[in-house]
Structure formats: structure tokens, C-alpha cells
Design an enzyme around this catalytic site. Structure first.
Site, PDB file in Angstrom:
ATOM      1  N   ASP A   1      -6.123   0.377   2.298  1.00  0.00           N
ATOM      2  CA  ASP A   1      -6.458   1.184   1.119  1.00  0.00           C
ATOM      3  C   ASP A   1      -5.211   1.495   0.310  1.00  0.00           C
ATOM      4  O   ASP A   1      -4.641   2.572   0.468  1.00  0.00           O
ATOM      5  CB  ASP A   1      -7.161   2.466   1.575  1.00  0.00           C
ATOM      6  CG  ASP A   1      -7.770   3.259   0.445  1.00  0.00           C
ATOM      7  OD1 ASP A   1      -7.881   2.733  -0.670  1.00  0.00           O
ATOM      8  OD2 ASP A   1      -8.141   4.423   0.684  1.00  0.00           O
TER       9      ASP A   1
ATOM     10  N   HIS B   1      -7.537   5.828   5.592  1.00  0.00           N
ATOM     11  CA  HIS B   1      -7.194   7.259   5.683  1.00  0.00           C
ATOM     12  C   HIS B   1      -6.947   7.714   7.119  1.00  0.00           C
ATOM     13  O   HIS B   1      -6.781   8.903   7.369  1.00  0.00           O
ATOM     14  CB  HIS B   1      -8.279   8.132   5.042  1.00  0.00           C
ATOM     15  CG  HIS B   1      -8.378   7.997   3.564  1.00  0.00           C
ATOM     16  ND1 HIS B   1      -8.846   8.997   2.753  1.00  0.00           N
ATOM     17  CD2 HIS B   1      -8.064   6.975   2.718  1.00  0.00           C
ATOM     18  CE1 HIS B   1      -8.828   8.604   1.478  1.00  0.00           C
ATOM     19  NE2 HIS B   1      -8.352   7.363   1.452  1.00  0.00           N
TER      20      HIS B   1
ATOM     21  N   GLU C   1      -5.386   7.816  -7.784  1.00  0.00           N
ATOM     22  CA  GLU C   1      -6.750   7.647  -7.287  1.00  0.00           C
ATOM     23  C   GLU C   1      -7.016   8.544  -6.087  1.00  0.00           C
ATOM     24  O   GLU C   1      -8.121   9.069  -5.930  1.00  0.00           O
ATOM     25  CB  GLU C   1      -7.000   6.181  -6.915  1.00  0.00           C
ATOM     26  CG  GLU C   1      -8.467   5.813  -6.778  1.00  0.00           C
ATOM     27  CD  GLU C   1      -9.063   6.095  -5.411  1.00  0.00           C
ATOM     28  OE1 GLU C   1     -10.314   6.071  -5.287  1.00  0.00           O
ATOM     29  OE2 GLU C   1      -8.298   6.332  -4.454  1.00  0.00           O
ATOM     30  N   GLU C   2      -6.013   8.717  -5.238  1.00  0.00           N
ATOM     31  CA  GLU C   2      -6.184   9.539  -4.044  1.00  0.00           C
ATOM     32  C   GLU C   2      -5.971  11.031  -4.323  1.00  0.00           C
ATOM     33  O   GLU C   2      -6.169  11.857  -3.439  1.00  0.00           O
ATOM     34  CB  GLU C   2      -5.209   9.091  -2.942  1.00  0.00           C
ATOM     35  CG  GLU C   2      -5.359   7.647  -2.502  1.00  0.00           C
ATOM     36  CD  GLU C   2      -6.642   7.378  -1.723  1.00  0.00           C
ATOM     37  OE1 GLU C   2      -7.501   8.274  -1.650  1.00  0.00           O
ATOM     38  OE2 GLU C   2      -6.777   6.259  -1.196  1.00  0.00           O
TER      39      GLU C   2
ATOM     40  N   GLU D   1     -11.031  -1.775  -3.967  1.00  0.00           N
ATOM     41  CA  GLU D   1     -11.209  -0.847  -2.843  1.00  0.00           C
ATOM     42  C   GLU D   1     -11.740  -1.582  -1.620  1.00  0.00           C
ATOM     43  O   GLU D   1     -12.468  -2.574  -1.744  1.00  0.00           O
ATOM     44  CB  GLU D   1     -12.183   0.264  -3.231  1.00  0.00           C
ATOM     45  CG  GLU D   1     -11.661   1.230  -4.266  1.00  0.00           C
ATOM     46  CD  GLU D   1     -10.611   2.177  -3.709  1.00  0.00           C
ATOM     47  OE1 GLU D   1     -10.399   2.202  -2.484  1.00  0.00           O
ATOM     48  OE2 GLU D   1      -9.988   2.899  -4.508  1.00  0.00           O
TER      49      GLU D   1
ATOM     50  N   HIS E   1      -5.162   1.064  -7.144  1.00  0.00           N
ATOM     51  CA  HIS E   1      -4.212   2.183  -7.118  1.00  0.00           C
ATOM     52  C   HIS E   1      -3.079   1.910  -6.145  1.00  0.00           C
ATOM     53  O   HIS E   1      -3.280   1.321  -5.073  1.00  0.00           O
ATOM     54  CB  HIS E   1      -4.921   3.491  -6.755  1.00  0.00           C
ATOM     55  CG  HIS E   1      -5.606   3.498  -5.419  1.00  0.00           C
ATOM     56  ND1 HIS E   1      -4.991   3.926  -4.265  1.00  0.00           N
ATOM     57  CD2 HIS E   1      -6.868   3.147  -5.048  1.00  0.00           C
ATOM     58  CE1 HIS E   1      -5.835   3.839  -3.239  1.00  0.00           C
ATOM     59  NE2 HIS E   1      -6.976   3.367  -3.693  1.00  0.00           N
TER      60      HIS E   1
ATOM     61  N   ASP F   1      -1.128   4.548  -5.091  1.00  0.00           N
ATOM     62  CA  ASP F   1      -0.915   5.738  -4.262  1.00  0.00           C
ATOM     63  C   ASP F   1      -1.718   5.652  -2.972  1.00  0.00           C
ATOM     64  O   ASP F   1      -2.763   5.007  -2.910  1.00  0.00           O
ATOM     65  CB  ASP F   1      -1.262   7.023  -5.030  1.00  0.00           C
ATOM     66  CG  ASP F   1      -2.696   7.062  -5.541  1.00  0.00           C
ATOM     67  OD1 ASP F   1      -3.202   6.008  -5.984  1.00  0.00           O
ATOM     68  OD2 ASP F   1      -3.320   8.150  -5.503  1.00  0.00           O
TER      69      ASP F   1
END
Length: 375
Positions: free
Chosen positions: A99, A348, A133-134, A162, A66, A68
Site C-alpha cells: 500500500d 497497514h 491519501e492516508e 490501491e 499515493h 504516503d
């Protein structure tokens, strides 16, 4: 600077906070087209998706990921601009470093290197990239998989980029994930004056014994590959703000991360039985984010483990721990799915980062996996 690190920089410089892509997929599409991939751009709602494939035969090895990223959080807590990648002491800092823009860069440059080595490789290589995805994960990989199924395309092997590693790059490979079932609960009471509880029905008091049972319950023991099922409350709200008013309702959000030893229907029934036993008056809405999936040891996991061993000398541990991933949408196609990426310690978080040597190591592991499976 290596080609993989340079591409990581380029992708990280795009502020692609979910569901925005900010041109990341165009960068990837251009480079993939240049080495013979047929590229499709699939936009659903506000979500950009990319499906690119080289070769028409089988088996099909797909890289999934992903573009995003999650929001930055407080900017004053970052040591540098989160969308201006900066290297300090051998570590690359910025949102998406781990990520998973380093993963995207590594899989793309691995494909470039592999095609240069073996332009007539067997089978096919594909990329499934989303910008959802997020976020809600509704118009991203889920929708692309539906489109592929509708036209009869099959993925045999899938590597999700990931950040799977725990301490050292390649120390852990994910071979499955627990399911995620969420509930939005409203407990109904009767509002009243706090001095006259006989004329009210306090939903907090009603729910408290049920919550105690749900939170302390042993749901199962898991199995050889999966952790036990867990129950967690994420939000709990009640009250009018006044100190002398019994509230009329309570709202709670909770989540069950469950292993395959459970069934979806039985989990729901178990929660509802607890609420009924404690005579809770309630309304409950259920939301399924994804069912558990598991890839038994086979050709894909063997090839990835062998690649890790060749590049790093490590024996990777096989795990199903952690949250969900888009692998939950791909596995039901009948695909073997594993996740291999950089260390996940900073994902994150403020000051997200990745060791620059790990970016090139990941490239090497992806390249060796391609050689092992399609060389």
C-alpha cells in the site's frame, strides 16, 4: 531484479509517513519527464502532489496513487527495518510494499514500456500522485481535481493502484466504493455523586438505548453491487476517572459506510431521529469523507478485466467492498474509475509485504491495459 521491483525498493526506502513524500514524487517525476511527460508539482499546505501528462488528445487514461504510508507501529514487532526493504522466501517486506509503492512502481514502468512500444499512442496518459491519501485527504487528490476542473481538463479513465486483490493478484477489481459519513457526538448530562443519582443525569445511561438501536438497525439491503450500509462506533469516552462520580458528558465517534441506496440527508435524519426518540441531549458534528461512487461495466472495466485474463488467465470479480479511496474525488469528474493492485492482506499491518512475482505481474497487467485502451 526487474526494473519494477528495483523501483519498488527505491520508493520503499523513503520513510514517507503521511503527509511526507520524502522525494518519492521527484523520483517519479524525473523518470516521467524522461519519456515525454509534462510534469507539474502542486503543493498545498504540507502536501506534495504530482500531475504529469503525456499527450494532449482524448481519451485520457490516468494512473492515480499515493506516496504516503501509514506509521510503522511497534518497531520491535517488525522482523526487519520497515524502511529497509528485505526479500525473504520470495516475499518483499517493508512499509508501503503493498500500500502502495509496488503499485506506483508498476504503473510507472508500465508507462515506460508502453511509450517505448508506441511512442505515437493515441489519446493521453497521465499520473495523479499525492502524499495525502492516508491522512486527512484535504490537500491531496481533492485539491488537484479542483485545479484540473478549473482549467477544463477531463479524465476519461482512471486506474487507482490501491491493493484491490483478495487472495491472488488480479482476482478482484474495485469498480466503486461506499460513502463514508462520520459523526462526533457529545451527549450532555449532569455530573453528580453516584450515591445520589436523583440529582444527576447520567449521559451513559441516556445514550445506551439509542446506541443499541443504532448498532442493531438494518439500514438497507444494499444492491447488486454494494454491501448494506453499516454503523460502527470507533471511540466512546465518559467519566472523570473517579469511581463515585456520575459523568457530566459522553463523547462518541461513529461512522456510517453507506451505499447509493441511501442519501446523505436521510442518513443524518435517521440518526438524529433515534437520538430524539430516546430523549438524548446532544451536540453532533458531521464529517463527510466521501460519497459513494460506482463505475458501470464499460470500456475501462472491460479493458482491465481483459488485461487480467491475458496476463493471469483469471476472471476478475468486480467489487465495491472495503474502505474509501481517492477514486471518490476523481469519479465526480465524470471519469470511469477502477482500482487494480496487489493483494491487500497485509496493508497497514506490521510486516507489510508483497510477493515479488506479483509486482511484475501488476506491471504486466497495467501495460496490457494501456495496450487495450490506447494502443
Amino acid at each position: 531484479m526487474s526494473a519494477t521491483l528495483a523501483l519498488t525498493h527505491e520508493l520503499m526506502s523513503r520513510a514517507s509517513v503521511t503527509p511526507a513524500d520524502e522525494g518519492c514524487q521527484e523520483i517519479m517525476a524525473s523518470r516521467l519527464s524522461g519519456i515525454g511527460f509534462q510534469v507539474e508539482r502542486l503543493r498545498y499546505g504540507s502536501v506534495d502532489n504530482l500531475w504529469a501528462r503525456r499527450g494532449n488528445g482524448a481519451p485520457l487514461l490516468c494512473f492515480a496513487g499515493h506516496t504516503d504510508v501509514v506509521p510503522t507501529g511497534p518497531l520491535d514487532e517488525w522482523r526487519s527495518d520497515p524502511f529497509k526493504p528485505e526479500i525473504r522466501d520470495g516475499v518483499l517486506y517493508g512499509r508501503g510494499a503493498a500500500d502502495m509503492k509496488s503499485g506506483l512502481a508498476a504503473m510507472l514502468t508500465a508507462a515506460e514500456s508502453f511509450v517505448a512500444e508506441r511512442p505515437d499512442h493515441r489519446g493521453a496518459v497521465a499520473f495523479l500522485i499525492t502524499s495525502d491519501e492516508e491522512g486527512p485527504s484535504v490537500d491531496g487528490t481533492r485539491r488537484v481535481v479542483e485545479a484540473l476542473r478549473a482549467r477544463g481538463e477531463r479524465i476519461d479513465w482512471c486506474i487507482v493502484g490501491e491493493p484491490s486483490s483478495e487472495t491472488l493478484i488480479g482476482d478482484t477489481i474495485k469498480i466503486g466504493r461506499r460513502g463514508s459519513l462520520s459523526g462526533r457526538l457529545t451527549v450532555h448530562g449532569v455530573q453528580g455523586h453516584i450515591a445520589y443519582p436523583q440529582f444527576a443525569d447520567n449521559p451513559i445511561h441516556r445514550f445506551a438505548p439509542a446506541l443499541a438501536e443504532l448498532s442493531s438497525r438494518v439500514w438497507d439491503q444494499g444492491n447488486e453491487y454494494f454491501q448494506p450500509t453499516t454503523f460502527q462506533v470507533s471511540n466512546l469516552n465518559a467519566g472523570t476517572g473517579a469511581p463515585n462520580v456520575i459523568p457530566g458528558e459522553l463523547k462518541a465517534r461513529f461512522n456510517l459506510r453507506y451505499s447509493p441506496v441511501q442519501t446523505l440527508d436521510e442518513l443524518k435524519r435517521s440518526v438524529e431521529r433515534v437520538l430524539a426518540r430516546h430523549r438524548v441531549k446532544y451536540t453532533l458534528e458531521w464529517y463527510l469523507s466521501g460519497e459513494p461512487f460506482y463505475t458501470p461495466p464499460g470500456a475501462l472495466s472491460s479493458a482491465v478485466c481483459a488485461a487480467v485474463r491475458t496476463v493471469t488467465g483469471r476472471e476478475a470479480a468486480l467489487s465495491t467492498g472495503g474502505g474509501t479511496s481517492d477514486g471518490r474525488f476523481i469519479a465526480p469528474m465524470g471519469a470511469q474509475v477502477v482500482e487494480l493492485g496487489v493483494v491487500n492482506a497485509s496493508i497497514h499491518k506490521v510486516n507489510e509485504c508483497v510477493r515479488i512475482e506479483d509486482v511484475d505481474t501488476l506491471h504486466a497487467m497495467y501495460l496490457q491495459t494501456l495496450r487495450n485502451l490506447l494502443g
